[in-house]
Design an enzyme around this catalytic site. Sequence first.
Site, short mmCIF file in Angstrom:
data_model
loop_
_atom_site.label_atom_id
_atom_site.label_comp_id
_atom_site.label_asym_id
_atom_site.label_seq_id
_atom_site.Cartn_x
_atom_site.Cartn_y
_atom_site.Cartn_z
CB SER A 1 -0.86 0.05 0.82
OG SER A 1 -0.21 0.36 2.51
CG ASP A 2 1.16 5.98 -1.07
OD1 ASP A 2 1.86 5.87 -0.89
OD2 ASP A 2 0.81 6.74 -2.22
CD1 TRP A 3 5.09 5.28 5.22
CD2 TRP A 3 4.87 4.04 3.28
NE1 TRP A 3 5.82 4.40 4.88
CE2 TRP A 3 6.17 3.67 3.47
CE3 TRP A 3 3.92 3.49 2.18
CZ2 TRP A 3 6.64 1.54 3.27
CZ3 TRP A 3 4.98 2.22 1.91
CH2 TRP A 3 6.84 1.82 2.55
#
Length: 804
Positions: free
Chosen positions: A226-228
């Site tokens: 995932s993106d952060w």
Amino acid sequence: MTGIEGAVEAALGKLDLEAKTRLLSGKDMWSLPELPEIGLKSLVMSDGPIGVRGVRWTADDPSVALPSPTALAATWDPELARRAGVLLAQEARRKGVHVLLAPTVNLHRSPLGGRHFEAYSEDPYLTGRIGTGYVRGVQEGGVGTTVKHFVANDAETDRFTVNNLVGERALRELYLAPFEAIVEHARPWGIMTAYNSVNGPTMTEHHQLVNGILRGEWGFDGFNVSDWMAARDTVGALRGGLDVAMPGPRTVYGEALARAVLDGRVEESEVDEAVRRVLRLAARVGALADAEAAVPEPPAPVHGAALARELARRSFVLVRNERGALPLKPGTVALLGAAARDARVLGGGSATVFPEHVVSPLDGLTAALPEGALVYAVGADPTTELAVADKGFTLRAVCRDAGGNIIGSGSAPGGQIQWMGDDLPDGVTHDTLHTVELTGTFTPRETGTHTFGVKGTGAFTLAVGGTTYFDGPQLPADDADPFEAFFGAPVPRAEAELTAGEPVDVSLTHVFALPEDIPFKVVAFALAHQGPQRDPDELIAEAVEAARAADTAIVVVATTDRVESEGFDRRDLRLPGRQDDLVRAVAAANANTVVVVNSGSPVELPWREDVAAVLLTWFPGQEGGAALADVLTGAHEPGGRLPTTWGSLTDAPVTRVAPAGGELPYTEGVFIGYRAWEKEGRTPAYPFGHGLGYTDWAYESVEVAGTTVTVRLRNTGTRGGREVVQVYLAPAGHDTGRPARWLAGFAGASAAPGQTAEVTVDLPRRAFEIWDDTAHRWCFVKGSYEIQVGRSIADRRITATVNV
């Protein structure tokens, strides 16, 4: 089963549910947990894409800083992108990093996209070719990549919540296309899913796009991170194909995922699939025992500074050169603009790294020109706001507990604290940390009123010269980005009268408190500063006098990190401050005015017809000033071609980046970039593919055999050079459902004066296909096509016909 897959299965069979679910959740900001019972090391990730920051976001741990991704795309050279990737893999190994969070292959849908400097192009084919080279290079160095942000993450406004409504054809032909090309040709080891939603589901839960297309149709076998802070739901994320939720330790996986299995909401076999992909990654990067790494021996070492310099000069795009203004002729030069002295070499946001040194245009030209040939004047400053403390500051961070006792300290050379996860000074823990004091001295370069301020949120105390100017809270806006402490604007808090060369004590104390809505531990704030603000008209007048007395005037104009950065989109395409006024005034005083444009993506150039030459240098990386001197003096040719159309915002066909009611419709369909400019019949300032060199080329012949195009051209100039041969495909009997033409191939050609060169371009099958929304499949469109070969989308020199 042998090799990597055998080692993966053997390791998986030894893990219980708790260990499996823990492996899928970050243990901290940048890494996954180690599992000694199976010989698994902790996998470390780091932001890119122009350098490898590592786990410490500080100037104490410097990184090689290459030019921006737009610059890399402007080279139109996948092999050069591969070499850049090899260097970044070398940097990653040096910093103990296994996975680089790059490249960004989203498209320049609208020129207002604030993060476009971090992506390559408006064209999916060019993006895919450059991205393929980059990924191959990084992974040839034994380091993983995560191609991002999957998918349609093409603007920053409301990026966490926006639902982008994209038609199936546009999604396939434009936004998915670079990812598909890179998966096919580079076999990336990872992909990163975006914050946004696409046609309903958020990308971290998008079963159709991740499991159906990415893994099913394309055969992607890497891991999906995932993106952060993008992962929102445990079951939805796992079913949607998300393998790793970052950052940790609090994520939707870990204990939450184990409970979901025990409660019967997901099957353990689904967890096993995700773990299998993470273990495969670990095996490939050499972090899993009993598995031979994909690259047992790293490539030969690369000289970082030399490659950064080469890449920069190869990326510079000469868009105008009247009366042979460049290369420079012997004589005196007036160098003008604050950006010539304080260079902007990279974009703002998570792509930021800290190079060991930066060569500014002033540095580069001072070294390259004869003594006494160069004079400098500020002229105009693009920075109209405070910036993070830099020149003249000597600072240190002192950490104290609640009783005021010093528990640790560290240097803070850039005036900015960004401690993520457990990256704290020795002896300091989050439980014992109460305050952080940035303290030291500031030696001004100029006499006058200096403004100091604070970047970040929380409680602060600011003192200058023994006087406390601010003591209180600084709160975020109600709708602030969760990363406001990193990307937000500094707030002015003090004004002090200072004398050039006389040091003064400064301190900024921050009371540490973890925000409740941030699932990871971070200490982030900065001391900001702005020097005395002189009368802009006086500065321009000084520059004009310098220009009038010189043989050549060079004006460097630039954007700032309040214009181009992660976290927000642009409101306009104008240069900040009085820079346009400076250029007009200098051009009126000296007919031989050269303008160097230091921006990561398009800006308006209203004076472009009034100056002798315009050179676009993007964000040129740490060696930008040296590369600029190479090109201006003629030691090297500017090698770049535009990867994106440059024009005015008024004429730009696609400008909407802000959602309404949480939704952003991509109503333009497949018509973005040059496709849209041509459809609307609008003429940009500089078209896609445009770029001049220091020699001339004649396109002599084109031959087509099947779908292979062979082009012969001759260098008709007086010096050697490199040409980018561009091949466009135009369907006969053009219909409005397809663009008038599109880029179908390109190749570089080099030749000495009077010599010929021949290039061969194989047109891919996909160039003749469109996505059929009714049948939900690719459709090969038979018929007659004109092969148009030339120097840009608008400068097509020679044609041929192919029937397929």
